[in-house]
Design a protein around this motif. Structure first.
Motif, short mmCIF file in Angstrom:
data_model
loop_
_atom_site.label_atom_id
_atom_site.label_comp_id
_atom_site.label_asym_id
_atom_site.label_seq_id
_atom_site.Cartn_x
_atom_site.Cartn_y
_atom_site.Cartn_z
N LEU A 42 0.83 -1.09 0.11
CA LEU A 42 -0.08 0.02 0.08
C LEU A 42 0.75 1.28 -0.19
O LEU A 42 0.51 2.26 -0.58
CB LEU A 42 -1.11 -0.04 1.20
CG LEU A 42 -1.76 1.16 1.34
CD1 LEU A 42 -2.61 1.52 0.25
CD2 LEU A 42 -2.59 1.22 2.57
N LEU A 43 1.93 1.24 0.79
CA LEU A 43 2.83 2.43 0.87
C LEU A 43 3.57 2.68 -0.59
O LEU A 43 3.67 3.78 -1.10
CB LEU A 43 3.81 2.16 1.88
CG LEU A 43 3.15 2.46 3.31
CD1 LEU A 43 4.55 2.22 4.39
CD2 LEU A 43 2.60 3.62 3.67
N ARG A 44 3.96 1.41 -1.26
CA ARG A 44 4.74 1.58 -2.26
C ARG A 44 3.43 2.16 -3.55
O ARG A 44 3.95 3.09 -4.39
CB ARG A 44 5.07 0.51 -3.01
CG ARG A 44 6.46 -0.02 -2.40
CD ARG A 44 6.93 -1.25 -2.37
NE ARG A 44 7.11 -1.47 -3.85
CZ ARG A 44 7.34 -2.42 -4.66
NH1 ARG A 44 7.00 -3.76 -4.14
NH2 ARG A 44 7.82 -2.50 -6.01
N VAL A 45 2.30 1.52 -3.43
CA VAL A 45 1.38 2.38 -4.36
C VAL A 45 1.11 3.76 -3.96
O VAL A 45 1.05 4.59 -4.98
CB VAL A 45 0.02 1.58 -4.33
CG1 VAL A 45 -1.05 2.32 -5.28
CG2 VAL A 45 0.05 0.13 -4.78
N ALA A 46 0.93 4.24 -2.75
CA ALA A 46 0.68 5.45 -2.55
C ALA A 46 1.88 6.41 -2.93
O ALA A 46 1.69 7.77 -3.20
CB ALA A 46 0.63 5.56 -0.90
N ALA A 47 3.14 5.79 -3.02
CA ALA A 47 4.30 6.62 -3.12
C ALA A 47 4.34 6.69 -4.85
O ALA A 47 5.29 7.64 -5.53
CB ALA A 47 5.57 6.12 -2.68
#
Length: 208
Positions: A42-47
């Motif tokens: 989720l963090l990688r998508v958000a970044a």
């Protein structure tokens, strides 16, 4: 601020995120869950570093994409790896980030002090301990004073004193109009002062 709709990420037959719907307002929000629950994905998508297999994720209505320079300037991200240049000193690593974002050098000095890294400023990035690299990664993510801060396990390999230094640096950054999503197993530390929390399990939100 952050809105995910029908967000899915597949790695072959492995489902990392499963039709996830989520809305996160400003403030510091903890992201909790067991290993494999989808926090890092989720963090990688958000970044903007990972493209969804299905669905969307936006920040302030803008699709997350590392290819979009305007979006990149909104985001400070620290993943599992420190991302430090191993042949540059800690200060040189942070100075480089500051120059890329047009940030005054005094910001680097502030962060070295806040994260307790001043005495290590001249040490090469490749020779720092795991705990120091973790603090350095957080400092680098904070250099540009991003509107969206994404931190993956910022307390890994830190003792109690270093954990408090990192928390204080995040609290100092926090202000209206800014959003942080912090994935951590250190739930006890973050729950003490975070503005909210989200729990993931098997790629889905179970508590928000």
């Amino acid at each position: 601020m952050i809105r995910a709709q029908g967000l899915s990420v597949f790695f072959g037959r492995t489902v990392a995120l499963d039709s996830l719907d989520l809305c996160i307002d400003e403030g510091v929000v903890g992201l909790f869950g067991p290993n494999g629950s989808g926090k890092s994905t989720l963090l990688r998508v958000a970044a903007g570093l990972l493209r969804p297999s299905r669905g969307t994720l936006t920040f302030e209505g803008v699709a997350a994409s590392a290819a979009d320079e305007g979006f990149r300037r909104l985001v400070g991200y620290a993943g599992h790896l420190s991302g430090l240049y191993v042949h540059l000193s800690l200060r040189e690593n942070l100075d480089l980030t500051a120059r890329l974002y047009g940030v005054p050098r005094r910001r680097v000095n502030e962060l070295l002090d806040q994260t307790g890294l001043t005495e290590y400023a001249a040490v090469l990035g490749g020779t720092l301990s795991a705990g120091l690299k973790r603090r350095a990664a957080v400092a680098r993510a904070l250099v540009s004073e991003p509107r969206l801060l994404l931190l993956d396990e910022p307390y890994a390999n830190l003792d109690a004193d270093a954990t408090e230094l990192v928390s204080e640096a995040i609290r100092t950054w926090r202000r209206p109009g800014r959003t942080a999503l912090v994935a951590t197993h250190g739930a006890k530390e973050l729950k003490r002062w975070a503005d909210g929390g989200v729990v993931l399990r098997r790629g889905r939100v179970v508590v928000a």
